[in-house]
Motif scaffolding. Structure first.
Motif, mmCIF file in Angstrom:
data_model
loop_
_atom_site.group_PDB
_atom_site.id
_atom_site.type_symbol
_atom_site.label_atom_id
_atom_site.label_comp_id
_atom_site.label_asym_id
_atom_site.label_seq_id
_atom_site.Cartn_x
_atom_site.Cartn_y
_atom_site.Cartn_z
ATOM 1 N N LEU A 1 1.798 -10.107 9.526
ATOM 2 C CA LEU A 1 1.446 -8.601 9.318
ATOM 3 C C LEU A 1 1.167 -8.489 7.630
ATOM 4 O O LEU A 1 1.572 -9.134 6.722
ATOM 5 C CB LEU A 1 2.681 -7.905 9.605
ATOM 6 N N THR A 2 0.469 -7.397 7.395
ATOM 7 C CA THR A 2 -0.273 -7.114 6.015
ATOM 8 C C THR A 2 0.562 -5.667 5.511
ATOM 9 O O THR A 2 0.228 -5.554 4.310
ATOM 10 C CB THR A 2 -1.656 -7.016 6.065
ATOM 11 N N HIS A 3 1.078 -4.998 6.247
ATOM 12 C CA HIS A 3 1.535 -3.729 5.977
ATOM 13 C C HIS A 3 2.591 -3.288 6.646
ATOM 14 O O HIS A 3 2.748 -3.598 8.043
ATOM 15 C CB HIS A 3 0.511 -2.566 5.871
ATOM 16 N N LEU A 4 3.650 -2.792 5.926
ATOM 17 C CA LEU A 4 5.218 -2.222 6.776
ATOM 18 C C LEU A 4 5.274 -1.049 6.382
ATOM 19 O O LEU A 4 5.316 -0.795 5.252
ATOM 20 C CB LEU A 4 6.248 -3.401 6.811
ATOM 21 N N SER B 1 8.449 4.940 2.165
ATOM 22 C CA SER B 1 8.369 4.471 3.455
ATOM 23 C C SER B 1 7.598 3.362 3.561
ATOM 24 O O SER B 1 7.418 2.766 4.712
ATOM 25 C CB SER B 1 8.157 5.393 4.372
ATOM 26 N N ASN B 2 6.800 2.810 2.558
ATOM 27 C CA ASN B 2 5.826 1.827 2.564
ATOM 28 C C ASN B 2 5.857 0.527 2.022
ATOM 29 O O ASN B 2 6.165 0.658 0.630
ATOM 30 C CB ASN B 2 4.450 2.560 2.394
ATOM 31 N N PHE B 3 5.484 -0.434 2.299
ATOM 32 C CA PHE B 3 5.733 -1.852 1.822
ATOM 33 C C PHE B 3 4.494 -2.829 2.290
ATOM 34 O O PHE B 3 4.048 -2.857 3.325
ATOM 35 C CB PHE B 3 7.049 -2.639 2.455
ATOM 36 N N ALA B 4 3.928 -3.286 1.170
ATOM 37 C CA ALA B 4 2.823 -4.015 1.401
ATOM 38 C C ALA B 4 2.138 -4.642 -0.057
ATOM 39 O O ALA B 4 2.677 -4.031 -1.181
ATOM 40 C CB ALA B 4 1.552 -3.124 1.963
ATOM 41 N N PRO B 5 1.803 -5.903 -0.039
ATOM 42 C CA PRO B 5 0.771 -6.118 -1.428
ATOM 43 C C PRO B 5 -0.227 -5.346 -1.630
ATOM 44 O O PRO B 5 -0.702 -4.486 -0.991
ATOM 45 C CB PRO B 5 0.384 -7.542 -0.881
ATOM 46 N N PRO B 6 -0.190 -5.462 -3.026
ATOM 47 C CA PRO B 6 -1.267 -4.353 -3.569
ATOM 48 C C PRO B 6 -2.654 -4.073 -2.875
ATOM 49 O O PRO B 6 -3.471 -3.197 -2.642
ATOM 50 C CB PRO B 6 -1.473 -4.743 -5.053
ATOM 51 N N SER B 7 -3.207 -5.436 -2.385
ATOM 52 C CA SER B 7 -4.544 -5.559 -1.671
ATOM 53 C C SER B 7 -4.543 -4.851 -0.503
ATOM 54 O O SER B 7 -5.609 -4.660 0.294
ATOM 55 C CB SER B 7 -5.003 -6.775 -1.729
ATOM 56 N N HIS B 8 -3.123 -4.616 0.277
ATOM 57 C CA HIS B 8 -3.285 -4.043 1.620
ATOM 58 C C HIS B 8 -2.663 -2.798 1.865
ATOM 59 O O HIS B 8 -2.138 -2.256 2.904
ATOM 60 C CB HIS B 8 -2.547 -5.120 2.278
ATOM 61 N N ARG B 9 -2.408 -1.991 0.517
ATOM 62 C CA ARG B 9 -1.842 -0.877 0.532
ATOM 63 C C ARG B 9 -2.824 0.222 1.178
ATOM 64 O O ARG B 9 -3.957 0.238 1.086
ATOM 65 C CB ARG B 9 -1.472 -0.412 -0.841
ATOM 66 N N SER B 10 -2.092 1.141 1.842
ATOM 67 C CA SER B 10 -3.006 2.405 2.537
ATOM 68 C C SER B 10 -3.733 3.065 1.511
ATOM 69 O O SER B 10 -3.158 4.069 0.706
ATOM 70 C CB SER B 10 -2.210 3.236 3.415
ATOM 71 N N ARG B 11 -5.109 3.142 1.341
ATOM 72 C CA ARG B 11 -5.894 3.965 0.624
ATOM 73 C C ARG B 11 -5.843 5.308 0.908
ATOM 74 O O ARG B 11 -5.775 6.124 0.160
ATOM 75 C CB ARG B 11 -7.311 3.446 0.321
ATOM 76 N N HIS B 12 -5.763 5.421 2.244
ATOM 77 C CA HIS B 12 -5.739 6.729 3.080
ATOM 78 C C HIS B 12 -4.640 7.599 2.544
ATOM 79 O O HIS B 12 -4.679 8.914 2.095
ATOM 80 C CB HIS B 12 -5.977 6.818 4.531
ATOM 81 N N ASN B 13 -3.245 7.052 2.821
ATOM 82 C CA ASN B 13 -2.050 7.897 2.474
ATOM 83 C C ASN B 13 -2.001 8.093 1.280
ATOM 84 O O ASN B 13 -1.420 9.110 0.568
ATOM 85 C CB ASN B 13 -0.866 6.888 2.851
#
Length: 401
Positions: free
Chosen positions: A199-202, A259-271
């Protein structure tokens, strides 16, 4: 862009599309969603496309700037993956007739494991979907079944592998801490699976107990239905969240928001648009919007009940956002992010009396270990994130009138 900087009217827009339909409603769900007939869904899509086409008129009526360039698009719900391919295509056609979706735009589709037909997945990818967020909630079968989820751990892992094999660039999942029968061991199992499957985002949420869900009402009433007796104590749920905050960054999922965990390149741009107060527009049931005006901003929302959606072309109760509201939102949205708030920028861009009262409250919260000030930034500690609502209330107590 710094979280306290005002976005310019030329900022690219974020678009949210609500598809409030599910195969079955989970007992913990407090969203405006439910099970509906094919005819109801088809009629809803028609209303949705009409709303999208009319949004320039809506913005003009509200005297708000409407950027026509879109660089993030999020289809949420509900379970948007239950749409027919032709319905999804109609929604994207309506969006492209009104907006210019930039090359490389982040386009996210929410889905439930096992509920993405091959033809729908193909259509979604043809339309540019490059992120899929799966409502896993738990990789433990007993916990999933207790809240009305029909998938198993095996279903989830197979779905993740299938999406990856199909070439979906980003596949993420939601997990919930505090589900019925959850223990430290079972929660650790979900974390283990989530961090070992590509997975890329949790996203990790604590179970919300309120009167807007069947499970929440039963827990508050002290009842037995919906496995309410199996819901862990608040202290246990907090422990599970702390476990995630410790475990995930050690396994390639750094935390970047409460509430969000991800490497920088996979972080949610929308949120991130929500947290940074960039303009966004929502279409569909219970969808919310914020657009800029020359001297502030305006918020508006669609009805929460399906029977009333589409009845009014213009939002009936827009809320103007002025200096005080902007200050408050900058604080509680900016502090959600691990990077926190720039103190000097907040001081420069805020009225002196508002900043002074908040700075005094911040000093006290720092002494209590709920916040830190580091390199000119206010940030929440782990304990502060657990008690974030109390922190925000204390920070803004002297601001509200």
């Amino acid at each position: 862009m710094d979280e306290s900087k005002r976005p310019s009217p030329a900022s690219a827009l974020g678009v949210y599309v609500s598809v409030p339909f599910c195969r079955a409603k989970c007992s913990f769900c407090n969203f405006a969603s439910g099970v509906s007939s094919p005819g109801t869904i088809e009629a809803y899509v028609t209303k949705l496309c009409h709303e999208i086409a009319a949004v320039p008129i809506t913005a003009a009526h509200l005297q708000a700037d409407l950027p026509l360039t879109v660089d993030t698009l999020y289809l949420g719900g509900g379970t948007p993956s239950l749409l027919e391919p032709a319905q999804l295509r109609r929604i994207f056609t309506a969006l492209r007739q009104t907006f210019q979706i930039t090359p490389g735009a982040e386009i996210t589709l929410e889905a439930a494991p096992g509920q993405i037909a091959d033809v729908l997945l193909t259509e979604a990818q043809d339309q540019g979907v490059n992120r899929i967020s799966l409502g896993v909630q738990s990789f433990v079968d007993r916990e999933s079944a207790a809240v009305g989820r029909s998938h198993t751990e095996r279903d989830c892992t197979r779905e993740i592998f299938r999406l990856q094999a199909a070439g979906v660039a980003d596949v993420g999942a939601d997990l919930i801490a505090g589900l019925p029968y959850q223990t430290s061991a079972s929660w650790q199992h979900s974390l283990d699976v989530a961090t070992s499957i590509g997975l890329t985002h949790l996203s990790v949420y604590m179970l919300e107990i309120d009167e807007d869900s069947r499970l929440g009402r039963e827990v508050m009433a002290g009842g037995q239905r919906f496995h309410a007796h199996g819901v862990p104590a608040d202290e246990a749920s907090a422990e599970f969240y702390e476990m995630a905050c410790a475990w995930l960054p050690q396994h390639a999922f750094p935390q970047y928001e409460i509430s969000n965990f991800a490497p920088p390149s996979h972080r949610s741009r929308h949120n991130r648009k929500y947290w940074q107060r960039d303009p966004y527009i929502g279409f569909g049931l219970d969808a919310h919007s914020m657009l800029l005006r020359p001297h502030g901003a305006v918020r508006f929302a669609n009805p929460e009940e399906l029977a009333y959606y589409g009845a009014e072309a213009i939002p009936s109760a827009p809320i103007d956002i002025f200096q005080r509201e902007t200050f408050e939102e900058t604080i509680f949205l900016g502090l959600r992010m691990n990077e926190g708030l720039s103190v000097s920028r907040l001081r420069e861009q805020s009225p002196r009396e508002l900043f002074a009262s908040t700075e005094e409250a911040a000093r006290e919260l720092i002494r209590e270990g709920l916040m830190i000030e580091q390199e000119d930034r206010w940030q929440l500690t782990l304990r502060g994130r657990l008690l974030s609502n109390d922190v925000f209330t204390n920070l803004l107590m002297g601001v509200a009138v």
